[in-house]
Design a protein around this motif. Sequence first.
Motif, PDB file in Angstrom:
ATOM      1  N   LEU A  55     -28.699  23.226  13.186  1.00 60.55           N
ATOM      2  CA  LEU A  55     -28.197  22.670  14.449  1.00 60.55           C
ATOM      3  C   LEU A  55     -29.310  22.089  15.315  1.00 60.55           C
ATOM      4  N   HIS A  56     -30.484  21.909  14.746  1.00 64.66           N
ATOM      5  CA  HIS A  56     -31.587  21.307  15.496  1.00 64.66           C
ATOM      6  C   HIS A  56     -31.481  19.782  15.428  1.00 64.66           C
ATOM      7  N   THR A  57     -30.404  19.272  16.009  1.00 63.07           N
ATOM      8  CA  THR A  57     -30.127  17.833  16.035  1.00 63.07           C
ATOM      9  C   THR A  57     -29.882  17.409  17.479  1.00 63.07           C
ATOM     10  N   PRO A  58     -29.926  16.085  17.760  1.00 58.23           N
ATOM     11  CA  PRO A  58     -29.689  15.620  19.138  1.00 58.23           C
ATOM     12  C   PRO A  58     -28.371  16.112  19.732  1.00 58.23           C
ATOM     13  N   MET A  59     -27.301  16.107  18.926  1.00 57.45           N
ATOM     14  CA  MET A  59     -25.990  16.530  19.431  1.00 57.45           C
ATOM     15  C   MET A  59     -26.044  17.945  19.997  1.00 57.45           C
ATOM     16  N   HIS A 131     -29.389   4.592  11.325  1.00 59.60           N
ATOM     17  CA  HIS A 131     -30.525   4.558  12.246  1.00 59.60           C
ATOM     18  C   HIS A 131     -30.460   5.683  13.281  1.00 59.60           C
ATOM     19  N   TYR A 132     -29.536   6.636  13.061  1.00 58.10           N
ATOM     20  CA  TYR A 132     -29.277   7.663  14.086  1.00 58.10           C
ATOM     21  C   TYR A 132     -30.536   8.438  14.466  1.00 58.10           C
ATOM     22  N   MET A 133     -31.228   9.004  13.504  1.00 57.69           N
ATOM     23  CA  MET A 133     -32.384   9.852  13.801  1.00 57.69           C
ATOM     24  C   MET A 133     -33.557   9.051  14.353  1.00 57.69           C
ATOM     25  N   VAL A 134     -33.606   7.748  14.012  1.00 55.22           N
ATOM     26  CA  VAL A 134     -34.672   6.897  14.553  1.00 55.22           C
ATOM     27  C   VAL A 134     -34.400   6.582  16.020  1.00 55.22           C
ATOM     28  N   ILE A 135     -33.145   6.207  16.313  1.00 60.28           N
ATOM     29  CA  ILE A 135     -32.784   5.863  17.697  1.00 60.28           C
ATOM     30  C   ILE A 135     -32.800   7.115  18.588  1.00 60.28           C
ATOM     31  N   MET A 136     -32.118   8.164  18.129  1.00 60.17           N
ATOM     32  CA  MET A 136     -32.030   9.393  18.932  1.00 60.17           C
ATOM     33  C   MET A 136     -33.230  10.302  18.637  1.00 60.17           C
ATOM     34  N   ASN A 137     -34.407   9.784  18.862  1.00 58.75           N
ATOM     35  CA  ASN A 137     -35.622  10.561  18.629  1.00 58.75           C
ATOM     36  C   ASN A 137     -35.823  11.573  19.754  1.00 58.75           C
ATOM     37  N   PRO A 138     -36.660  12.589  19.544  1.00 58.14           N
ATOM     38  CA  PRO A 138     -36.838  13.638  20.562  1.00 58.14           C
ATOM     39  C   PRO A 138     -37.278  13.112  21.924  1.00 58.14           C
ATOM     40  N   GLN A 139     -38.101  12.065  21.945  1.00 57.82           N
ATOM     41  CA  GLN A 139     -38.572  11.516  23.216  1.00 57.82           C
ATOM     42  C   GLN A 139     -37.418  10.905  24.018  1.00 57.82           C
ATOM     43  N   LEU A 140     -36.543  10.163  23.315  1.00 57.33           N
ATOM     44  CA  LEU A 140     -35.394   9.559  23.997  1.00 57.33           C
ATOM     45  C   LEU A 140     -34.440  10.638  24.491  1.00 57.33           C
ATOM     46  N   CYS A 141     -34.168  11.640  23.652  1.00 62.41           N
ATOM     47  CA  CYS A 141     -33.258  12.726  24.047  1.00 62.41           C
ATOM     48  C   CYS A 141     -33.761  13.436  25.303  1.00 62.41           C
ATOM     49  N   LEU A 142     -35.045  13.759  25.312  1.00 61.47           N
ATOM     50  CA  LEU A 142     -35.626  14.427  26.474  1.00 61.47           C
ATOM     51  C   LEU A 142     -35.589  13.526  27.700  1.00 61.47           C
ATOM     52  N   GLY A 143     -35.848  12.236  27.498  1.00 57.37           N
ATOM     53  CA  GLY A 143     -35.812  11.290  28.609  1.00 57.37           C
ATOM     54  C   GLY A 143     -34.421  11.151  29.212  1.00 57.37           C
ATOM     55  N   TYR A 290     -15.777  23.561  21.411  1.00 54.98           N
ATOM     56  CA  TYR A 290     -16.825  23.165  20.477  1.00 54.98           C
ATOM     57  C   TYR A 290     -16.902  24.076  19.246  1.00 54.98           C
ATOM     58  N   THR A 291     -16.464  25.320  19.380  1.00 57.11           N
ATOM     59  CA  THR A 291     -16.515  26.216  18.207  1.00 57.11           C
ATOM     60  C   THR A 291     -15.256  26.103  17.357  1.00 57.11           C
ATOM     61  N   LEU A 292     -14.095  26.002  18.000  1.00 56.43           N
ATOM     62  CA  LEU A 292     -12.844  25.947  17.250  1.00 56.43           C
ATOM     63  C   LEU A 292     -12.690  24.637  16.487  1.00 56.43           C
ATOM     64  N   ARG A 293     -13.232  23.544  17.050  1.00 56.87           N
ATOM     65  CA  ARG A 293     -13.062  22.226  16.421  1.00 56.87           C
ATOM     66  C   ARG A 293     -14.265  21.804  15.585  1.00 56.87           C
ATOM     67  N   ASN A 294     -15.312  22.625  15.561  1.00 55.41           N
ATOM     68  CA  ASN A 294     -16.566  22.201  14.950  1.00 55.41           C
ATOM     69  C   ASN A 294     -16.939  23.118  13.788  1.00 55.41           C
ATOM     70  N   LYS A 295     -16.898  22.571  12.569  1.00 52.74           N
ATOM     71  CA  LYS A 295     -17.210  23.368  11.381  1.00 52.74           C
ATOM     72  C   LYS A 295     -18.681  23.780  11.353  1.00 52.74           C
ATOM     73  N   GLU A 296     -19.565  22.933  11.884  1.00 52.72           N
ATOM     74  CA  GLU A 296     -20.995  23.252  11.858  1.00 52.72           C
ATOM     75  C   GLU A 296     -21.305  24.476  12.710  1.00 52.72           C
ATOM     76  N   VAL A 297     -20.700  24.552  13.891  1.00 47.91           N
ATOM     77  CA  VAL A 297     -20.934  25.701  14.768  1.00 47.91           C
ATOM     78  C   VAL A 297     -20.337  26.961  14.151  1.00 47.91           C
ATOM     79  N   LYS A 298     -19.119  26.849  13.605  1.00 47.03           N
ATOM     80  CA  LYS A 298     -18.494  28.016  12.967  1.00 47.03           C
ATOM     81  C   LYS A 298     -19.315  28.476  11.763  1.00 47.03           C
ATOM     82  N   GLY A 299     -19.856  27.519  11.008  1.00 43.11           N
ATOM     83  CA  GLY A 299     -20.708  27.875   9.880  1.00 43.11           C
ATOM     84  C   GLY A 299     -21.990  28.554  10.331  1.00 43.11           C
ATOM     85  N   ALA A 300     -22.585  28.057  11.421  1.00 41.40           N
ATOM     86  CA  ALA A 300     -23.810  28.669  11.953  1.00 41.40           C
ATOM     87  C   ALA A 300     -23.545  30.086  12.439  1.00 41.40           C
TER      88      ALA A 300
END
Length: 315
Positions: A55-59, A131-143, A290-300
């Motif tokens: 889950l260490h992604t921009p979302m 291009h998702y990870m290139v555009i949503m880079n950590p600097q842009l997310c923090l900004g 976010y937990t009921l509708r999200n398989k990634e969160v439920k999996g985590a």
Amino acid sequence: MDVTNESTQGNFILLGFSDRPHLERILFVVILIAYLLTLVGNTTIILVSRLDPHLHTPMYFFLTHLSLLDLSFTTSSIPQLLYNLNGHDKTISYTGCAIQLFLFLGLGGVECLLLAVMAYDRFVAVCKPLHYMVIMNPQLCLGLVSLAWGCGVANSLIMSPMTLWLSRCGYQKVDHFLCEMPALIRMACVNTAVVEGIAFILAIGIVLSPLVFILISYGYIVRAVLSIQSSSGRHKAFNTCGSHLTVVSLFYGNIIYMYMQPGASSSKDQGKFLTLFYNIVTPLLNPLIYTLRNKEVKGALRRLILVNLSLRKKI
């Protein structure tokens, strides 16, 4: 008359539903349970997003900030509200009222802008996946997060003093549960047209503009999703965005209704219940959505529980 001196004399009295004590007793129990569940739900989202490497992604970076905002938003007012509901003492100091108003306006503004940032994240993920990870880079997310926080705080720095410095001719009774802007404006014994006008203009920038941006973003998202040939791909894309859209609908619906008509035009009792809704119900529902509708969160969550159980067995 020196409005600053007048404003700082004595405490404010938060009337709430003091004329209906049976209703206040019911509200105390309901709000206490909802507040505890909100603390547990949003803390869980933050911990899961930080502890699970998947889950260490921009979302989930933005979702962590949303949960942190919801925790701060409710904690800025609910403890005081519970104290007032549980006894005959309905007072709050001038300083306490000022802090509550500042946090309420500031954190509410940040959340509006953060939801727009999250919409942009979904737009990039669906419309430009390669291009998702290139555009949503950590600097842009923090900004983007820093911009949301900065604009929300700036809005509060403008509106909080203007609201508190309105002359009230010695009247200290707030017909509300909280020191909220519409209720404080209604207390004024002077013409509030200028303050309401500035509040309306700022609401366009802080509330309405992000909403327009969200709607435009989802217009592009819908067009991109409909062009996907596979039905499973379309379902996955809509499911990814569905949680965010649900949260946007809950939050913005109440905020727009309350703050696009901040003065006497809004019904008092209606305003009280709407405030309780977006101050308690929305932060409570966000983790569930976010937990009921999200398989990634439920999996985590499952992975963390299994790891915890295995560690206990080894011990």
